[in-house]
Design an enzyme around this catalytic site. Structure first.
Site, PDB file in Angstrom:
ATOM      1  N   SER A   1      47.701 -25.972 -33.580  1.00  0.00           N
ATOM      2  CA  SER A   1      49.072 -26.381 -33.263  1.00  0.00           C
ATOM      3  C   SER A   1      49.608 -27.286 -34.363  1.00  0.00           C
ATOM      4  O   SER A   1      48.832 -27.971 -35.060  1.00  0.00           O
ATOM      5  CB  SER A   1      49.038 -27.162 -31.943  1.00  0.00           C
ATOM      6  OG  SER A   1      50.241 -27.848 -31.726  1.00  0.00           O
TER       7      SER A   1
ATOM      8  N   TYR B   1      45.186 -33.726 -26.992  1.00  0.00           N
ATOM      9  CA  TYR B   1      45.532 -32.384 -27.492  1.00  0.00           C
ATOM     10  C   TYR B   1      45.592 -32.378 -29.023  1.00  0.00           C
ATOM     11  O   TYR B   1      44.985 -31.523 -29.674  1.00  0.00           O
ATOM     12  CB  TYR B   1      46.878 -31.958 -26.890  1.00  0.00           C
ATOM     13  CG  TYR B   1      47.321 -30.571 -27.291  1.00  0.00           C
ATOM     14  CD1 TYR B   1      46.790 -29.438 -26.671  1.00  0.00           C
ATOM     15  CD2 TYR B   1      48.288 -30.386 -28.287  1.00  0.00           C
ATOM     16  CE1 TYR B   1      47.202 -28.171 -27.035  1.00  0.00           C
ATOM     17  CE2 TYR B   1      48.703 -29.122 -28.651  1.00  0.00           C
ATOM     18  CZ  TYR B   1      48.169 -28.006 -28.025  1.00  0.00           C
ATOM     19  OH  TYR B   1      48.576 -26.744 -28.389  1.00  0.00           O
TER      20      TYR B   1
HETATM   21  N1  NAD Z   1      53.183 -21.801 -26.934  1.00  0.00           N
HETATM   22  C1  NAD Z   1      53.274 -22.744 -27.866  1.00  0.00           C
HETATM   23  O1  NAD Z   1      54.375 -23.225 -28.170  1.00  0.00           O
HETATM   24  C2  NAD Z   1      52.053 -23.232 -28.575  1.00  0.00           C
HETATM   25  C3  NAD Z   1      52.215 -24.153 -29.616  1.00  0.00           C
HETATM   26  C4  NAD Z   1      51.102 -24.602 -30.301  1.00  0.00           C
HETATM   27  C5  NAD Z   1      49.854 -24.127 -29.975  1.00  0.00           C
HETATM   28  N2  NAD Z   1      49.706 -23.246 -28.950  1.00  0.00           N
HETATM   29  C6  NAD Z   1      48.355 -22.776 -28.657  1.00  0.00           C
HETATM   30  O2  NAD Z   1      48.388 -21.378 -28.401  1.00  0.00           O
HETATM   31  C7  NAD Z   1      47.283 -21.025 -27.558  1.00  0.00           C
HETATM   32  C8  NAD Z   1      47.763 -20.166 -26.415  1.00  0.00           C
HETATM   33  O3  NAD Z   1      48.658 -20.888 -25.627  1.00  0.00           O
HETATM   34  P1  NAD Z   1      49.902 -20.218 -24.878  1.00  0.00           P
HETATM   35  O4  NAD Z   1      51.105 -20.892 -25.370  1.00  0.00           O
HETATM   36  O5  NAD Z   1      49.800 -18.742 -24.944  1.00  0.00           O
HETATM   37  O6  NAD Z   1      49.712 -20.766 -23.385  1.00  0.00           O
HETATM   38  P2  NAD Z   1      48.955 -20.147 -22.141  1.00  0.00           P
HETATM   39  O7  NAD Z   1      48.840 -21.257 -21.154  1.00  0.00           O
HETATM   40  O8  NAD Z   1      49.639 -18.897 -21.709  1.00  0.00           O
HETATM   41  O9  NAD Z   1      47.524 -19.768 -22.735  1.00  0.00           O
HETATM   42  C9  NAD Z   1      46.398 -20.590 -22.645  1.00  0.00           C
HETATM   43  C10 NAD Z   1      45.316 -19.791 -21.985  1.00  0.00           C
HETATM   44  O10 NAD Z   1      44.092 -20.529 -22.003  1.00  0.00           O
HETATM   45  C11 NAD Z   1      43.454 -20.276 -20.759  1.00  0.00           C
HETATM   46  N3  NAD Z   1      42.479 -21.318 -20.444  1.00  0.00           N
HETATM   47  C12 NAD Z   1      42.714 -22.619 -20.111  1.00  0.00           C
HETATM   48  N4  NAD Z   1      41.538 -23.227 -19.828  1.00  0.00           N
HETATM   49  C13 NAD Z   1      40.560 -22.298 -19.988  1.00  0.00           C
HETATM   50  C14 NAD Z   1      39.150 -22.310 -19.865  1.00  0.00           C
HETATM   51  N5  NAD Z   1      38.483 -23.431 -19.489  1.00  0.00           N
HETATM   52  N6  NAD Z   1      38.469 -21.180 -20.110  1.00  0.00           N
HETATM   53  C15 NAD Z   1      39.114 -20.056 -20.477  1.00  0.00           C
HETATM   54  N7  NAD Z   1      40.440 -19.966 -20.632  1.00  0.00           N
HETATM   55  C16 NAD Z   1      41.148 -21.089 -20.384  1.00  0.00           C
HETATM   56  C17 NAD Z   1      44.574 -20.214 -19.720  1.00  0.00           C
HETATM   57  O11 NAD Z   1      44.149 -19.535 -18.570  1.00  0.00           O
HETATM   58  C18 NAD Z   1      45.639 -19.466 -20.519  1.00  0.00           C
HETATM   59  O12 NAD Z   1      45.535 -18.065 -20.316  1.00  0.00           O
HETATM   60  C19 NAD Z   1      46.631 -22.343 -27.152  1.00  0.00           C
HETATM   61  O13 NAD Z   1      45.525 -22.594 -28.007  1.00  0.00           O
HETATM   62  C20 NAD Z   1      47.717 -23.378 -27.412  1.00  0.00           C
HETATM   63  O14 NAD Z   1      47.204 -24.675 -27.653  1.00  0.00           O
HETATM   64  C21 NAD Z   1      50.772 -22.783 -28.243  1.00  0.00           C
END
Ligand code: NAD
Length: 258
Positions: free
Chosen positions: A145, A158
């Protein structure tokens, strides 16, 4: 278009958001995909969607904080598809509203965040790499991120977990590069997933969009196509990098840009 035919890939956190789109995209580019969701039911829905489009996918349920479950996830890729070439360590937890500054964050939130965001990818690398070595190499992408590149006044757990993921990325790239394992991280800006739209207020989204270099926020396929490229042979000289996929968000000084 990257050609991933013949490659076997695991995506964690794949039942929703970026992981879901990445699983679908990798399958469209020809990979056999292990759709690894926290709950198997959600992963099965994504895998079934991929198969309905003519792709190849199986679903597994995995809590990435649990070493044995991660071992079983890797074993499922090997038993179903004969080996493993690519791993997308994408699952993460953001304790929105509870992840405060360093003085005010609870030890529980710190530990829970580190367990998912750092121990999870550690287990992923630990058990995927030996299987990749049996195939003569492989490639790993860790989802990070902008919060791992730059500081925020809150979300200490985080941000630190993602910054540490950059260290894991560079370690793997250097420890196993000579054996043809590549490892990169992608540092994302605001990507409009369901979770992001649920957790971030509309005025904050508008503010983030206004302060992006480009005139929009990210979409999940902006990320998925980068992962597909990094998994492909076209990216065979890229390793140990933290690549911002953020529409220019971290390219400027926010206080001066206007
Ligand atoms: N969406 C954004 O703006 C954004 C920005 C920066 C980074 N990210 C990163 O992108 C990645 C995906 O996030 P997203 O935005 O798609 O959100 P999301 O919440 O849809 O995806 C996160 C996933 O991780 C899973 N998860 C959580 N705890 C878990 C565990 N203990 N074991 C297995 N799975 C687990 C959740 O079930 C979920 O499906 C993450 O690493 C997040 O930090 C997202």
């Amino acid at each position: 278009m990257p050609d991933l035919s013949g490659k076997v890939a695991i995506v964690t956190g794949a039942a929703s958001g970026i992981g879901k789109t990445t699983s679908e995209t990798l399958a469209r580019h020809g990979a056999s995909v292990v759709v690894a969701g926290h709950a198997k039911a959600g992963a099965e829905e994504v895998a079934a969607g991929i198969r309905a489009q003519g792709g190849t996918a199986i679903a597994v349920g995995v809590d990435v904080t649990d070493e044995e479950q991660v071992m079983a996830m890797v074993a499922a890729a090997v038993s179903e598809f004969g080996g493993l070439d690519a791993l997308h360590n994408n699952a993460a937890a953001t304790k929105m509203g509870r992840d405060h500054d360093v003085v005010n964050v609870s030890t529980e939130v710190w530990d829970e965040t580190m367990a998912v965001n750092l121990r999870g990818p550690f287990f992923g690398c630990k058990y995927a790499i030996p299987e990749m070595l049996k195939r003569g190499g492989g490639t790993i992408v860790n989802t990070s991120s902008a919060a791992g590149l730059k500081a925020e006044r809150i979300r200490v757990a985080y941000g630190v977990s993602k910054a540490a993921l950059h260290g894991l990325t560079r370690h793997v790239a250097n420890a196993y590069g000579k054996q043809n394992i590549r490892c990169n991280a992608i540092a994302l800006g605001m990507i409009l997933t369901e979770a992001a739209e649920r957790n971030v207020k509309p005025d904050m989204l508008a503010y983030l969009e206004e302060h992006n270099a480009l005139a929009r926020l990210g979409r999940t396929n902006d990320v998925a196509e980068v992962v597909a490229f990094l998994f492909s042979d076209e990216a065979s000289f890229i390793t140990g990098e933290v690549i911002a996929v953020d529409g220019g968000f971290t390219s400027h000084l926010p206080a001066l840009v206007d």
